[in-house]
Motif scaffolding. Structure first.
Motif, PDB file in Angstrom:
ATOM      1  N   ASN A  14      45.469  35.866  42.236  1.00  0.00           N
ATOM      2  CA  ASN A  14      45.465  37.063  43.177  1.00  0.00           C
ATOM      3  C   ASN A  14      44.903  36.389  44.513  1.00  0.00           C
ATOM      4  OD1 ASN A  14      45.852  39.335  44.259  1.00  0.00           O
ATOM      5  ND2 ASN A  14      44.294  40.389  43.141  1.00  0.00           N
ATOM      6  N   ALA A  15      45.573  35.832  45.215  1.00  0.00           N
ATOM      7  CA  ALA A  15      44.900  35.189  46.387  1.00  0.00           C
ATOM      8  C   ALA A  15      44.093  35.926  47.347  1.00  0.00           C
ATOM      9  CB  ALA A  15      46.157  34.663  47.147  1.00  0.00           C
ATOM     10  N   PRO A  16      43.192  35.033  48.164  1.00  0.00           N
ATOM     11  CA  PRO A  16      42.244  35.777  48.843  1.00  0.00           C
ATOM     12  C   PRO A  16      42.940  37.020  49.707  1.00  0.00           C
ATOM     13  CG  PRO A  16      41.861  33.386  48.705  1.00  0.00           C
ATOM     14  CD  PRO A  16      43.306  33.499  48.036  1.00  0.00           C
ATOM     15  N   HIS A  17      42.269  37.836  49.656  1.00  0.00           N
ATOM     16  CA  HIS A  17      42.721  39.108  50.544  1.00  0.00           C
ATOM     17  C   HIS A  17      41.532  40.231  50.530  1.00  0.00           C
ATOM     18  CE1 HIS A  17      42.647  40.264  46.423  1.00  0.00           C
ATOM     19  NE2 HIS A  17      42.781  41.840  46.566  1.00  0.00           N
ATOM     20  N   THR A  18      41.854  41.264  51.718  1.00  0.00           N
ATOM     21  CA  THR A  18      40.897  42.257  51.739  1.00  0.00           C
ATOM     22  C   THR A  18      41.590  43.545  51.464  1.00  0.00           C
ATOM     23  OG1 THR A  18      41.274  42.753  53.850  1.00  0.00           O
ATOM     24  CG2 THR A  18      39.777  40.693  53.296  1.00  0.00           C
ATOM     25  N   HIS A  19      40.615  44.555  51.229  1.00  0.00           N
ATOM     26  CA  HIS A  19      41.134  46.042  51.251  1.00  0.00           C
ATOM     27  C   HIS A  19      40.340  46.618  52.340  1.00  0.00           C
ATOM     28  CE1 HIS A  19      43.208  45.315  47.601  1.00  0.00           C
ATOM     29  NE2 HIS A  19      42.069  44.908  47.146  1.00  0.00           N
ATOM     30  N   PRO A  20      41.116  46.818  53.725  1.00  0.00           N
ATOM     31  CA  PRO A  20      40.102  47.409  54.736  1.00  0.00           C
ATOM     32  C   PRO A  20      39.614  48.790  54.586  1.00  0.00           C
ATOM     33  CG  PRO A  20      42.186  47.509  54.977  1.00  0.00           C
ATOM     34  CD  PRO A  20      42.411  46.818  53.820  1.00  0.00           C
ATOM     35  N   ARG A  21      39.947  49.380  53.627  1.00  0.00           N
ATOM     36  CA  ARG A  21      39.458  51.027  53.516  1.00  0.00           C
ATOM     37  C   ARG A  21      39.026  51.226  52.048  1.00  0.00           C
ATOM     38  NH1 ARG A  21      44.477  50.965  56.170  1.00  0.00           N
ATOM     39  NH2 ARG A  21      45.677  51.440  54.302  1.00  0.00           N
ATOM     40  N   ALA A  22      38.518  50.085  51.373  1.00  0.00           N
ATOM     41  CA  ALA A  22      37.905  50.518  49.867  1.00  0.00           C
ATOM     42  C   ALA A  22      37.228  49.457  49.437  1.00  0.00           C
ATOM     43  CB  ALA A  22      39.317  50.595  49.161  1.00  0.00           C
ATOM     44  N   THR A  23      36.349  49.955  48.569  1.00  0.00           N
ATOM     45  CA  THR A  23      35.285  49.127  47.698  1.00  0.00           C
ATOM     46  C   THR A  23      36.217  48.891  46.372  1.00  0.00           C
ATOM     47  OG1 THR A  23      33.248  49.441  48.674  1.00  0.00           O
ATOM     48  CG2 THR A  23      33.383  48.776  46.412  1.00  0.00           C
ATOM     49  N   GLU A  24      36.129  47.940  45.799  1.00  0.00           N
ATOM     50  CA  GLU A  24      37.161  47.684  44.466  1.00  0.00           C
ATOM     51  C   GLU A  24      36.107  47.327  43.468  1.00  0.00           C
ATOM     52  OE1 GLU A  24      40.240  44.336  42.536  1.00  0.00           O
ATOM     53  OE2 GLU A  24      40.147  44.743  44.656  1.00  0.00           O
ATOM     54  N   ILE A  25      36.478  47.863  41.984  1.00  0.00           N
ATOM     55  CA  ILE A  25      35.563  47.524  40.997  1.00  0.00           C
ATOM     56  C   ILE A  25      36.354  47.261  39.926  1.00  0.00           C
ATOM     57  CG2 ILE A  25      35.319  49.943  40.168  1.00  0.00           C
ATOM     58  CD1 ILE A  25      32.710  49.378  38.967  1.00  0.00           C
ATOM     59  N   LEU A  26      36.330  45.821  39.426  1.00  0.00           N
ATOM     60  CA  LEU A  26      37.238  45.324  38.595  1.00  0.00           C
ATOM     61  C   LEU A  26      36.927  45.084  37.241  1.00  0.00           C
ATOM     62  CD1 LEU A  26      40.210  43.533  38.921  1.00  0.00           C
ATOM     63  CD2 LEU A  26      38.390  41.451  38.413  1.00  0.00           C
ATOM     64  N   VAL A  27      37.735  45.457  36.058  1.00  0.00           N
ATOM     65  CA  VAL A  27      37.360  45.122  34.533  1.00  0.00           C
ATOM     66  C   VAL A  27      38.448  44.450  34.209  1.00  0.00           C
ATOM     67  CG1 VAL A  27      38.562  47.440  34.163  1.00  0.00           C
ATOM     68  CG2 VAL A  27      36.762  46.256  32.342  1.00  0.00           C
ATOM     69  N   VAL A  28      37.982  43.378  33.292  1.00  0.00           N
ATOM     70  CA  VAL A  28      38.731  42.283  32.623  1.00  0.00           C
ATOM     71  C   VAL A  28      39.429  42.954  31.248  1.00  0.00           C
ATOM     72  CG1 VAL A  28      39.379  40.179  31.568  1.00  0.00           C
ATOM     73  CG2 VAL A  28      37.928  40.574  33.955  1.00  0.00           C
ATOM     74  N   GLU A  29      40.532  43.329  31.022  1.00  0.00           N
ATOM     75  CA  GLU A  29      40.994  43.809  29.916  1.00  0.00           C
ATOM     76  C   GLU A  29      41.387  42.643  29.158  1.00  0.00           C
ATOM     77  OE1 GLU A  29      42.837  46.307  26.973  1.00  0.00           O
ATOM     78  OE2 GLU A  29      41.558  46.598  28.762  1.00  0.00           O
TER      79      GLU A  29
END
Length: 224
Positions: A108-123
């Protein structure tokens, strides 16, 4: 001395007013289901509100997130977004979701979300993830995540995920916006329409013009 107290009180009131206006206002209704109606009303965060009496359960529903995304693309990953475009009932609620599928070595190539913090969980699988701080020091934070591990990417910062396991990987992400947006760095810089002037890019990246021309022919990813 009394005058100092009055000035201090005014300053505190001004600060409180600023802080209140700098955050999202409290909801004044249970929900504001989005509707694509441009005839009447005023946009609220880009959407009109449906008449509450016409709201249905399906306005808060999305199915199919159990299905793997197609990773047969140049980067070997697929993001399945669940934001206000997919669930109209998310409008004004400030939250969204995404499923990310990875082929072996998928990125998932380098990117930004200009309007959000992201929390990721590995399934499933093993991911190498990271983000870079702003230009004050460009510090890189990375971690290898396994099944059940969680990692946070602060709002607006460049981040990535790479499948470093032997098989497929799956992760789910929560984002603090109904419409977090995504800017994939390589796509934005080398795949813009119309293209950014090679003169700009050769100086920015300190490379030969032929390298820039080559890269501009490669991008326009369909990953998101």
């Amino acid at each position: 001395m009394k005058g100092v107290h009055i000035l201090l009180a005014i300053a505190l009131l001004a600060l409180a007013s600023y802080l209140a206006s700098a955050s999202d206002p409290s909801p004044l209704q249970d929900f504001c289901v989005a509707i694509n109606d441009t005839k009447n009303g005023v946009f609220v965060n880009g959407k009109f509100c449906k008449d509450p009496k016409k709201v249905k359960p399906n306005d808060f529903f999305f199915e199919g997130l159990n299905k793997p995304g197609d990773t047969s693309n140049s980067v070997g990953s697929r993001v399945t977004a669940v934001n206000v475009q997919q669930i109209l009932g998310l409008n004004t609620l400030g939250i969204s979701l995404a499923r990310i599928d990875f082929a072996p070595k998928g990125l998932n190539a380098p990117h930004t979300h200009p309007r959000a913090t992201e929390i990721l969980v590995v399934e499933e699988g093993t991911l190498y993830v990271g983000f870079v701080t702003s230009n004050t020091d460009n510090r890189l934070f990375t971690k290898v995540l396994n099944k059940g591990d969680v990692f946070v990417f602060p709002i607006g910062l460049i981040h990535f995920q790479l499948n470093v396991g032997d098989g497929n990987a799956v992760a789910f992400a929560g984002l603090s916006s109904q419409n977090p947006g995504v800017i994939t760095i390589a796509d934005a810089v080398f795949g813009s329409n119309p293209p950014i002037s090679p003169e700009v890019l050769t100086k920015a990246f300190q490379v030969d013009k032929n390298v820039v021309n080559y890269l501009q022919k490669q991008f326009g990813s369909d990953n998101n």
